[in-house]
Scaffold this motif. Structure first.
Motif, PDB file in Angstrom:
ATOM      1  N   THR A 179      13.689  25.180  -9.816  1.00 58.64           N
ATOM      2  CA  THR A 179      14.822  24.409 -10.318  1.00 58.64           C
ATOM      3  C   THR A 179      14.950  24.507 -11.834  1.00 58.64           C
ATOM      4  O   THR A 179      16.058  24.537 -12.374  1.00 58.64           O
ATOM      5  CB  THR A 179      14.672  22.927  -9.907  1.00 58.64           C
ATOM      6  N   HIS A 180      13.817  24.575 -12.518  1.00 55.72           N
ATOM      7  CA  HIS A 180      13.826  24.617 -13.983  1.00 55.72           C
ATOM      8  C   HIS A 180      13.768  26.040 -14.529  1.00 55.72           C
ATOM      9  O   HIS A 180      13.521  26.236 -15.726  1.00 55.72           O
ATOM     10  CB  HIS A 180      12.667  23.791 -14.534  1.00 55.72           C
ATOM     11  N   GLY A 181      13.974  27.028 -13.661  1.00 58.98           N
ATOM     12  CA  GLY A 181      14.066  28.405 -14.117  1.00 58.98           C
ATOM     13  C   GLY A 181      12.739  29.098 -14.365  1.00 58.98           C
ATOM     14  O   GLY A 181      12.720  30.206 -14.913  1.00 58.98           O
ATOM     15  N   HIS A 182      11.629  28.489 -13.957  1.00 58.48           N
ATOM     16  CA  HIS A 182      10.322  29.126 -14.101  1.00 58.48           C
ATOM     17  C   HIS A 182      10.090  30.007 -12.864  1.00 58.48           C
ATOM     18  O   HIS A 182       9.273  29.698 -11.992  1.00 58.48           O
ATOM     19  CB  HIS A 182       9.223  28.078 -14.252  1.00 58.48           C
ATOM     20  N   VAL A 183      10.834  31.083 -12.832  1.00 62.14           N
ATOM     21  CA  VAL A 183      10.929  31.910 -11.636  1.00 62.14           C
ATOM     22  C   VAL A 183       9.606  32.564 -11.285  1.00 62.14           C
ATOM     23  O   VAL A 183       9.134  32.474 -10.141  1.00 62.14           O
ATOM     24  CB  VAL A 183      12.029  32.973 -11.825  1.00 62.14           C
ATOM     25  N   GLN A 184       9.011  33.243 -12.232  1.00 67.59           N
ATOM     26  CA  GLN A 184       7.790  33.991 -11.949  1.00 67.59           C
ATOM     27  C   GLN A 184       6.654  33.080 -11.537  1.00 67.59           C
ATOM     28  O   GLN A 184       5.864  33.409 -10.637  1.00 67.59           O
ATOM     29  CB  GLN A 184       7.387  34.824 -13.175  1.00 67.59           C
ATOM     30  N   GLU A 185       6.568  31.907 -12.182  1.00 65.52           N
ATOM     31  CA  GLU A 185       5.508  30.963 -11.818  1.00 65.52           C
ATOM     32  C   GLU A 185       5.677  30.493 -10.372  1.00 65.52           C
ATOM     33  O   GLU A 185       4.695  30.359  -9.636  1.00 65.52           O
ATOM     34  CB  GLU A 185       5.508  29.757 -12.760  1.00 65.52           C
ATOM     35  N   ALA A 186       6.932  30.243  -9.981  1.00 63.59           N
ATOM     36  CA  ALA A 186       7.201  29.811  -8.604  1.00 63.59           C
ATOM     37  C   ALA A 186       6.781  30.882  -7.608  1.00 63.59           C
ATOM     38  O   ALA A 186       6.153  30.596  -6.578  1.00 63.59           O
ATOM     39  CB  ALA A 186       8.679  29.471  -8.443  1.00 63.59           C
ATOM     40  N   ILE A 187       7.131  32.125  -7.904  1.00 65.60           N
ATOM     41  CA  ILE A 187       6.785  33.231  -7.002  1.00 65.60           C
ATOM     42  C   ILE A 187       5.278  33.464  -6.981  1.00 65.60           C
ATOM     43  O   ILE A 187       4.701  33.771  -5.929  1.00 65.60           O
ATOM     44  CB  ILE A 187       7.542  34.510  -7.420  1.00 65.60           C
ATOM     45  N   ASN A 188       4.626  33.280  -8.114  1.00 61.69           N
ATOM     46  CA  ASN A 188       3.164  33.450  -8.166  1.00 61.69           C
ATOM     47  C   ASN A 188       2.459  32.418  -7.283  1.00 61.69           C
ATOM     48  O   ASN A 188       1.492  32.740  -6.582  1.00 61.69           O
ATOM     49  CB  ASN A 188       2.669  33.331  -9.608  1.00 61.69           C
ATOM     50  N   ILE A 189       2.942  31.180  -7.324  1.00 62.95           N
ATOM     51  CA  ILE A 189       2.339  30.134  -6.492  1.00 62.95           C
ATOM     52  C   ILE A 189       2.562  30.443  -5.014  1.00 62.95           C
ATOM     53  O   ILE A 189       1.654  30.289  -4.181  1.00 62.95           O
ATOM     54  CB  ILE A 189       2.920  28.755  -6.861  1.00 62.95           C
ATOM     55  N   PHE A 190       3.753  30.907  -4.678  1.00 59.48           N
ATOM     56  CA  PHE A 190       4.045  31.292  -3.293  1.00 59.48           C
ATOM     57  C   PHE A 190       3.123  32.425  -2.846  1.00 59.48           C
ATOM     58  O   PHE A 190       2.562  32.388  -1.735  1.00 59.48           O
ATOM     59  CB  PHE A 190       5.509  31.716  -3.192  1.00 59.48           C
ATOM     60  N   SER A 191       2.956  33.432  -3.697  1.00 58.41           N
ATOM     61  CA  SER A 191       2.094  34.568  -3.359  1.00 58.41           C
ATOM     62  C   SER A 191       0.651  34.130  -3.171  1.00 58.41           C
ATOM     63  O   SER A 191      -0.044  34.580  -2.250  1.00 58.41           O
ATOM     64  CB  SER A 191       2.180  35.632  -4.457  1.00 58.41           C
ATOM     65  N   LEU A 192       0.175  33.223  -4.044  1.00 54.09           N
ATOM     66  CA  LEU A 192      -1.180  32.696  -3.920  1.00 54.09           C
ATOM     67  C   LEU A 192      -1.357  31.975  -2.590  1.00 54.09           C
ATOM     68  O   LEU A 192      -2.372  32.146  -1.900  1.00 54.09           O
ATOM     69  CB  LEU A 192      -1.467  31.743  -5.082  1.00 54.09           C
ATOM     70  N   MET A 193      -0.358  31.200  -2.207  1.00 51.39           N
ATOM     71  CA  MET A 193      -0.435  30.407  -0.983  1.00 51.39           C
ATOM     72  C   MET A 193      -0.533  31.292   0.255  1.00 51.39           C
ATOM     73  O   MET A 193      -1.364  31.047   1.144  1.00 51.39           O
ATOM     74  CB  MET A 193       0.799  29.505  -0.876  1.00 51.39           C
ATOM     75  N   ILE A 194       0.292  32.337   0.316  1.00 51.87           N
ATOM     76  CA  ILE A 194       0.305  33.162   1.532  1.00 51.87           C
ATOM     77  C   ILE A 194      -0.795  34.227   1.524  1.00 51.87           C
ATOM     78  O   ILE A 194      -1.351  34.550   2.576  1.00 51.87           O
ATOM     79  CB  ILE A 194       1.686  33.815   1.749  1.00 51.87           C
ATOM     80  N   ASN A 195      -1.130  34.759   0.344  1.00 56.90           N
ATOM     81  CA  ASN A 195      -2.151  35.805   0.294  1.00 56.90           C
ATOM     82  C   ASN A 195      -3.535  35.271   0.627  1.00 56.90           C
ATOM     83  O   ASN A 195      -4.335  35.939   1.286  1.00 56.90           O
ATOM     84  CB  ASN A 195      -2.167  36.474  -1.088  1.00 56.90           C
ATOM     85  N   LYS A 196      -3.819  34.064   0.164  1.00 56.04           N
ATOM     86  CA  LYS A 196      -5.119  33.454   0.447  1.00 56.04           C
ATOM     87  C   LYS A 196      -5.067  32.521   1.658  1.00 56.04           C
ATOM     88  O   LYS A 196      -6.048  31.842   1.964  1.00 56.04           O
ATOM     89  CB  LYS A 196      -5.625  32.690  -0.779  1.00 56.04           C
ATOM     90  N   LYS A 197      -3.896  32.478   2.306  1.00 55.83           N
ATOM     91  CA  LYS A 197      -3.702  31.675   3.512  1.00 55.83           C
ATOM     92  C   LYS A 197      -4.126  30.220   3.292  1.00 55.83           C
ATOM     93  O   LYS A 197      -4.822  29.617   4.118  1.00 55.83           O
ATOM     94  CB  LYS A 197      -4.469  32.286   4.680  1.00 55.83           C
ATOM     95  N   LEU A 198      -3.676  29.675   2.165  1.00 54.19           N
ATOM     96  CA  LEU A 198      -4.015  28.292   1.823  1.00 54.19           C
ATOM     97  C   LEU A 198      -3.134  27.284   2.550  1.00 54.19           C
ATOM     98  O   LEU A 198      -3.494  26.119   2.681  1.00 54.19           O
ATOM     99  CB  LEU A 198      -3.900  28.100   0.309  1.00 54.19           C
TER     100      LEU A 198
END
Length: 512
Positions: free
Chosen positions: A333-352
């Protein structure tokens, strides 16, 4: 409908008349906070009056936690001949009615074989149907109870009030309110709190407030209920005023209070109060409560304090999917695009955590804001093919917005044409705005025709006219202007309009 199976009670003319709203609101979750006041267990048997077999069966139910366990114990109950023992059979019905593993269909099959069910078992069945939001069956079983000579008590009426709130029917709520008065339970604390909750669920917040104000000394549950009513009805400032009154009354807030207040702070952007609530949470060592943590992250992201939100997020060890979604959406929402995608990638890659539809909505929104077209396509396909999540209209809206921002308006139009659901005016208008920005007058004309079938709004004519104006096709501009006059198109409410340029090529017309 409820009317098929429940005979309504006509109120006496001497009862006080209250004005009611005809609006409805999706059910509130606060009821579960004070439903713990209801009995969830059949009373323990007393010593010698129970045989060893009965005592053994009752003790076995303490270890039963799954549907399979309940079914096996039921089979044992049948084999040992205890199918008419209300304590033993009641344990099965309670497990079905109040447990997440339970099944009301299974409860029915057990209950229907009981020759003389007592009031507790009737209440448990009614409670189970209300919990499952099966309003028709809730009232059908209430009628059956009355037909069998049963008498409603404070628990019965509280469950019926909850079901009335879920139904969205003010008329039904009024009828059960009348029954409460008839039974002389309008001042019973538990019933009164449920009444307030019901009117909040029906969006009759004024009636809820009247019932609350009539209480001489409202307890914590009453305060929580009325504050939650105001928040859920969009009256956030009033909710904070009530919270202030609650402090003045020396009522100590609990975790449920703090979650609701944080929600109000998030909506109003009341950062100072939200920070103060955070200090209370830390003082009481409540940071292990994941619902409170999620509310804090939501409040800080809504107030623009992303650094504090990320600090809380990082320190939280027991994250659930709501925690991940809240952080991803807040960053996007605040335009921190890469940070949002990084958190998503961390969540699915490590199956958290297992992503859901809300997760993908947040990530697609981030891709849209960041102009990450290829990444957005990959994530959209991953959602469907890998996680088998069916896209909603909101997911398609994110994709359309992303494509239009990048100038791929034709691809956006083709995506809409292949959607499994009807397109709404918001998405059509997004493509129309994109067509104007990128000078595709032909597509704008097609989209305008589709918009006419959904909604006719003055801004659509303006967007189409501006599309032709950007191409300096003044004849077509005049044609659209004449079309507006011929169709009697006017702004719905007089006011000022202004043009916002969002930095990505898409212009939006806003009205006040």
């Amino acid at each position: 409908m409820v009317n098929r199976c429940f005979k309504f009670i006509k109120p006496s003319s001497k009862w006080k008349t209250i004005s009611f709203s005809t609006h409805s609101l999706p059910k509130l979750d606060l009821f579960c906070h004070f439903s713990s006041q209801t009995p969830t267990k059949i009373p323990n048997p007393h010593g010698g009056s129970y045989s060893k077999k009965e005592q053994t069966l009752l003790s076995m139910f303490k270890k039963a936690c799954t549907k399979k366990d309940i079914e096996q114990l039921h089979a044992h109950v049948v084999q040992t001949g205890f199918t008419q023992n209300l304590f033993v059979v009641g344990k099965i019905i309670v497990s079905c009615a109040v447990s997440n593993e339970g099944s009301m269909d299974y409860a029915i099959s057990v209950f229907e074989k009981i020759e003389n069910p007592d009031g507790f078992l009737w209440n448990t069945m009614i409670r189970g149907f209300a919990r499952m939001n099966q309003v028709d069956k809730t009232f059908c079983y209430y009628k059956k109870m009355l037909d069998h000579g049963g008498v409603a008590d404070n628990f019965t009426l509280s469950f019926l009030l909850k079901a009335s709130g879920q139904s969205g029917s003010v008329f039904l709520g009024k009828q059960i309110h009348c029954s409460v008065i008839k039974h002389g339970l309008e001042n019973h604390v538990f019933v009164r709190n449920t009444l307030i909750h019901m009117y909040g669920a029906l969006k009759s917040v004024q009636v809820a407030r009247q019932l609350f104000d009539e209480m001489p000394e409202p307890d914590l549950v009453a305060w929580n209920t009325i504050i939650d009513c105001h928040v859920c009805c969009g009256k956030h400032k009033e909710a904070l005023d009530l919270f202030s009154r609650m402090q003045e009354a020396h009522i100590k807030p609990d975790d449920a209070t703090l979650v609701v207040i944080l929600s109000a702070c998030a909506t109003l952007g009341a950062l100072d109060l939200g920070t103060w609530v955070h200090s209370i949470i830390k003082t009481r060592l409540l940071m292990n409560d994941i619902s409170i943590v999620n509310s804090l992250i939501h409040m800080y992201t809504r107030c623009g304090e992303l650094e504090e939100a990320q600090t809380i997020f990082t320190k939280t060890n027991n994250k659930n999917i709501v925690t991940w979604n809240t952080m991803i959406l807040g960053l996007a929402t605040h335009g921190h695009v890469q940070e949002a995608i990084n958190i998503f990638s961390l969540m699915i890659n490590k199956k958290l955590a297992l992503p859901n539809d809300i997760t993908f909505l947040g990530v697609l929104s981030a891709c849209s804001h960041g102009g990450m077209i290829e990444k957005g396509r990959q994530i959209f396909n991953k959602m469907i093919k890998e996680y088998h999540i069916t896209p909603t209209i909101k997911h398609y809206g994110c994709m359309v917005d992303m494509l239009c921002r990048a100038g791929l308006v034709v691809e956006a139009y083709e995506l809409v044409q292949n959607m499994p659901m009807e397109c709404n005016s918001i998405i059509w208008r997004t493509i129309l705005a994109g067509s104007r920005v990128h000078g595709n007058a032909k597509l704008a004309e097609i989209v305008r025709q589709n918009l006419l079938e959904v909604e006719d709004h003055s801004s659509d004519y303006v967007l189409l006219a501006n599309t032709y104006a950007s191409l300096e096709d003044w004849n077509q501009v005049s044609r659209v202007r004449r079309l507006m006059i011929d169709n009697g198109v006017q702004k719905p409410n007089p006011g000022n309009s202004f043009h916002i340029h969002n930095g990505n090529g898409i212009g939006l017309f806003c009205y006040d």
